[in-house]
Design a protein around this motif. Structure first.
Motif, PDB file in Angstrom:
ATOM      1  N   SER A 122       0.823  -1.212   0.000  1.00 23.38           N
ATOM      2  CA  SER A 122       0.000   0.000   0.000  1.00 23.38           C
ATOM      3  C   SER A 122       0.856   1.260   0.000  1.00 23.38           C
ATOM      4  CB  SER A 122      -0.956   0.000   1.198  1.00 23.38           C
ATOM      5  OG  SER A 122      -0.252  -0.155   2.424  1.00 23.38           O
ATOM      6  N   GLU A 144     -10.107  13.365  -1.640  1.00 23.70           N
ATOM      7  CA  GLU A 144     -11.138  12.471  -1.114  1.00 23.70           C
ATOM      8  C   GLU A 144     -10.425  11.304  -0.453  1.00 23.70           C
ATOM      9  OE1 GLU A 144     -13.778  11.337  -4.227  1.00 23.70           O
ATOM     10  OE2 GLU A 144     -14.409  13.391  -4.654  1.00 23.70           O
ATOM     11  N   VAL A 145     -10.512  11.223   0.858  1.00 27.13           N
ATOM     12  CA  VAL A 145      -9.690  10.289   1.609  1.00 27.13           C
ATOM     13  C   VAL A 145      -9.897   8.845   1.169  1.00 27.13           C
ATOM     14  CG1 VAL A 145     -11.317  10.014   3.520  1.00 27.13           C
ATOM     15  CG2 VAL A 145      -8.872   9.740   3.928  1.00 27.13           C
ATOM     16  N   ASP A 146     -11.117   8.491   0.756  1.00 27.49           N
ATOM     17  CA  ASP A 146     -11.387   7.113   0.370  1.00 27.49           C
ATOM     18  C   ASP A 146     -10.699   6.725  -0.933  1.00 27.49           C
ATOM     19  OD1 ASP A 146     -12.907   6.625   2.610  1.00 27.49           O
ATOM     20  OD2 ASP A 146     -14.814   7.071   1.630  1.00 27.49           O
ATOM     21  N   SER A 147     -10.225   7.725  -1.701  1.00 24.91           N
ATOM     22  CA  SER A 147      -9.565   7.425  -2.977  1.00 24.91           C
ATOM     23  C   SER A 147      -8.057   7.237  -2.822  1.00 24.91           C
ATOM     24  CB  SER A 147      -9.837   8.549  -3.979  1.00 24.91           C
ATOM     25  OG  SER A 147      -9.146   9.740  -3.607  1.00 24.91           O
ATOM     26  N   TRP A 203      -4.433   5.591  -1.745  1.00 26.74           N
ATOM     27  CA  TRP A 203      -3.909   4.238  -1.683  1.00 26.74           C
ATOM     28  C   TRP A 203      -3.454   3.853  -0.278  1.00 26.74           C
ATOM     29  CZ3 TRP A 203      -4.318   0.604  -5.349  1.00 26.74           C
ATOM     30  CH2 TRP A 203      -4.568   0.995  -6.662  1.00 26.74           C
ATOM     31  N   ARG A 250      -3.270   2.466   3.316  1.00 25.53           N
ATOM     32  CA  ARG A 250      -4.072   1.352   3.847  1.00 25.53           C
ATOM     33  C   ARG A 250      -5.208   1.849   4.738  1.00 25.53           C
ATOM     34  NH1 ARG A 250      -3.265  -4.111   4.570  1.00 25.53           N
ATOM     35  NH2 ARG A 250      -1.157  -3.943   3.741  1.00 25.53           N
ATOM     36  N   ASN A 251      -4.909   2.822   5.588  1.00 24.26           N
ATOM     37  CA  ASN A 251      -5.929   3.370   6.487  1.00 24.26           C
ATOM     38  C   ASN A 251      -6.373   4.735   5.981  1.00 24.26           C
ATOM     39  OD1 ASN A 251      -6.102   1.470   8.987  1.00 24.26           O
ATOM     40  ND2 ASN A 251      -3.916   1.614   8.515  1.00 24.26           N
ATOM     41  N   LYS A 252      -7.653   4.860   5.746  1.00 22.58           N
ATOM     42  CA  LYS A 252      -8.195   6.058   5.111  1.00 22.58           C
ATOM     43  C   LYS A 252      -8.414   7.160   6.150  1.00 22.58           C
ATOM     44  CE  LYS A 252      -8.347   3.445   1.462  1.00 22.58           C
ATOM     45  NZ  LYS A 252      -7.256   3.506   0.463  1.00 22.58           N
ATOM     46  N   SER A 283      -6.861  11.062   6.978  1.00 20.08           N
ATOM     47  CA  SER A 283      -6.014  12.113   6.427  1.00 20.08           C
ATOM     48  C   SER A 283      -6.395  13.463   7.006  1.00 20.08           C
ATOM     49  CB  SER A 283      -6.142  12.169   4.899  1.00 20.08           C
ATOM     50  OG  SER A 283      -5.414  13.262   4.370  1.00 20.08           O
ATOM     51  N   ASP A 285      -8.361  15.606   4.105  1.00 18.00           N
ATOM     52  CA  ASP A 285      -9.622  15.212   3.483  1.00 18.00           C
ATOM     53  C   ASP A 285     -10.463  16.455   3.173  1.00 18.00           C
ATOM     54  OD1 ASP A 285     -11.603  13.547   2.513  1.00 18.00           O
ATOM     55  OD2 ASP A 285     -12.519  13.224   4.479  1.00 18.00           O
TER      56      ASP A 285
END
Length: 449
Positions: free
Chosen positions: A78, A397-400, A402, A404-406, A408, A411
């Motif tokens: 990741s 966008e934090v979910d986009s 790479w 491993r843990n979203k 940030s 965000d």
């Protein structure tokens, strides 16, 4: 001659500045540079579009990958995907927070094995200097670590304890003989012990618990040890701009000292951090806007050499997002994928040029680690390249990401500059096939050595 690959760009950042060029690549190396329109022949060709620029791959010498032992925090697969998505083609991994930490050759081999099969970018390693492992410094050096990291304050993990200043100096004397370097988390333990506690949700309280003077005192200790031993020393993640005058003076005296700072200190300011926002906790802390401005001035002057991520992820649970307790939450900010657009967005707003940013994030960290074939678009260099759209706006966008843990601190933040494509030795990183290599100090020539 027909090259394996020819890359054509109307704007490419070469050591001499921006040029319109054609670049020939063979066996992963830049073998030809010709003016745009020359017509170099290639079995494969790639031409940049209008609005895109070609940059050297970035080099990030401060990344906590955490594998093995805490792979749920990040991991090489990741982390190196995130690096590639951010235009970073080379990382140097910190000796903690993996288990075991990289404090002896056996631990280094374990970490190398973990990285070998899953790295999407090139990976090197720092060694660790901890109490009692002085006899391990030479064997680690001989196995190719780029230098040694120590803490002068609690690292946050029990398996990597801090050094007392006297032991740091003793280790630096060994490193001077080896021609190696000590990189230091510079916060003074005694100063921090006298500061107020950090429990609770108020960021103001956390900031008071990590005063600038803790950094200033520790940096003086590093400078004194470097002066007495003749060793190379590097200050990690400079947060306190108060230390810049002493850094200036030490360099004027000939002390072998380099300094880095990080995107979060250049982009975020204490005044904008809300209570309970533990996404923003790191050590040393993000300080006031006036301090941030002084750090930018330190970069302009050349007192700060490079900008690296200090990518220090953890699980979301360890950030205590639901509680927001700055005293108990893990301290670390994940920004490996975002560094270039973060720093470029802020630099652009301050009237600075993209070539300055790339210098801080590519050639300067490459020089720090002695990576003589990285950080520049020139003949004989590794064909590590980034196609970048410097005027394109976007929002994080934090979910986009790479990572491993979203989690940030960025965000929703609006940025300018998009990494379109990253090439490692001329091959496009596809995020599926790991093509990264393990790299070492052996054969490299450190800057200033």
């Amino acid at each position: 001659m027909v090259h394996e690959l020819v890359v054509t760009a109307r704007r490419a950042l070469l050591p001499e500045g921006w040029q319109a060029v054609e670049i020939g690549v063979d066996d992963g190396t830049i073998t030809a540079l010709a003016p745009y329109g020359t017509g170099l022949q290639g079995r494969q060709t790639r031409e940049l579009r209008e609005g895109q620029v070609l940059l050297p791959g970035l080099v990030d010498t401060h990344v906590h990958v955490n594998e093995p032992g805490r792979t749920e925090w990040e991991g090489f697969a990741s982390a190196t995907r995130a690096a590639a998505a951010g235009g970073v083609t080379t990382i140097v991994d910190m000796p903690l927070n993996s288990i075991p930490p990289t404090v002896d050759p056996e631990a280094l081999e374990i970490k190398q094995a973990a990285a070998a099969a899953s790295a999407h970018v090139d990976v090197g390693f720092w060694g660790g200097a901890v109490p009692g492992n002085g006899e391990q410094l030479r064997p680690l050096h001989e196995r190719g670590v780029f230098g040694f990291k120590c803490f002068l304050e609690d690292s946050g993990v029990e398996e990597f304890p801090p050094l007392e200043p006297a032991e740091m100096e003793a280790d630096m004397a060994i490193l001077a003989e080896l021609g190696s370097m000590m990189i230091v988390h510079a916060e003074d333990h005694d100063t921090l012990a006298q500061a107020p506690g950090a429990q609770g949700r108020r960021y103001e309280d956390f900031l008071r618990s990590r005063p600038r003077e803790a950094e200033n005192v520790a940096i003086r200790a590093v400078i004194d040890a470097a002066r007495r031993t003749g060793a190379r020393a590097h200050i990690l993640h400079l947060s306190s701009a108060d230390a810049l005058p002493e850094i200036r003076q030490a360099r004027a005296e000939g002390v072998k000292l380099t300094v880095e700072t990080c995107p979060h200190y250049l982009v975020l300011a204490a005044e904008e951090i809300g209570d309970g926002a533990t996404t923003h906790k790191c050590c040393p802390p993000i300080r006031e806007a006036s301090n941030q401005h002084a750090l930018w001035e330190g970069l302009r002057e050349g007192l700060i050499d490079c900008v690296v991520s200090d990518h220090s992820p953890s699980t979301a649970e360890l950030k205590l997002l639901d509680v927001g307790d700055f005293g108990a939450a893990w301290g670390g900010i994940s920004s490996l994928q975002l560094g270039l657009p973060l720093v470029w967005s802020e630099a652009k707003a301050r009237g600075l040029e993209l070539e300055q940013v790339v210098g801080w994030m590519s050639s300067a960290p490459a020089d720090l680690a002695g990576l003589s074939d990285k950080g520049r678009l020139a003949e004989g260099m590794s064909a590590d390249m980034v196609i970048f759209s410097p005027e394109q706006s976007w929002s994080v966008e934090v979910d986009s990401l790479w990572h491993r843990n979203k989690v940030s601190a960025y965000d929703g933040r609006d940025l300018v500059g998009v990494v379109e494509t990253t090439l490692l030795r001329g091959e496009q990183i596809d995020f599926e096939t790991p093509r990264g290599r393990l790299i070492s100090r052996v054969g490299a020539k450190p800057a200033g050595a």
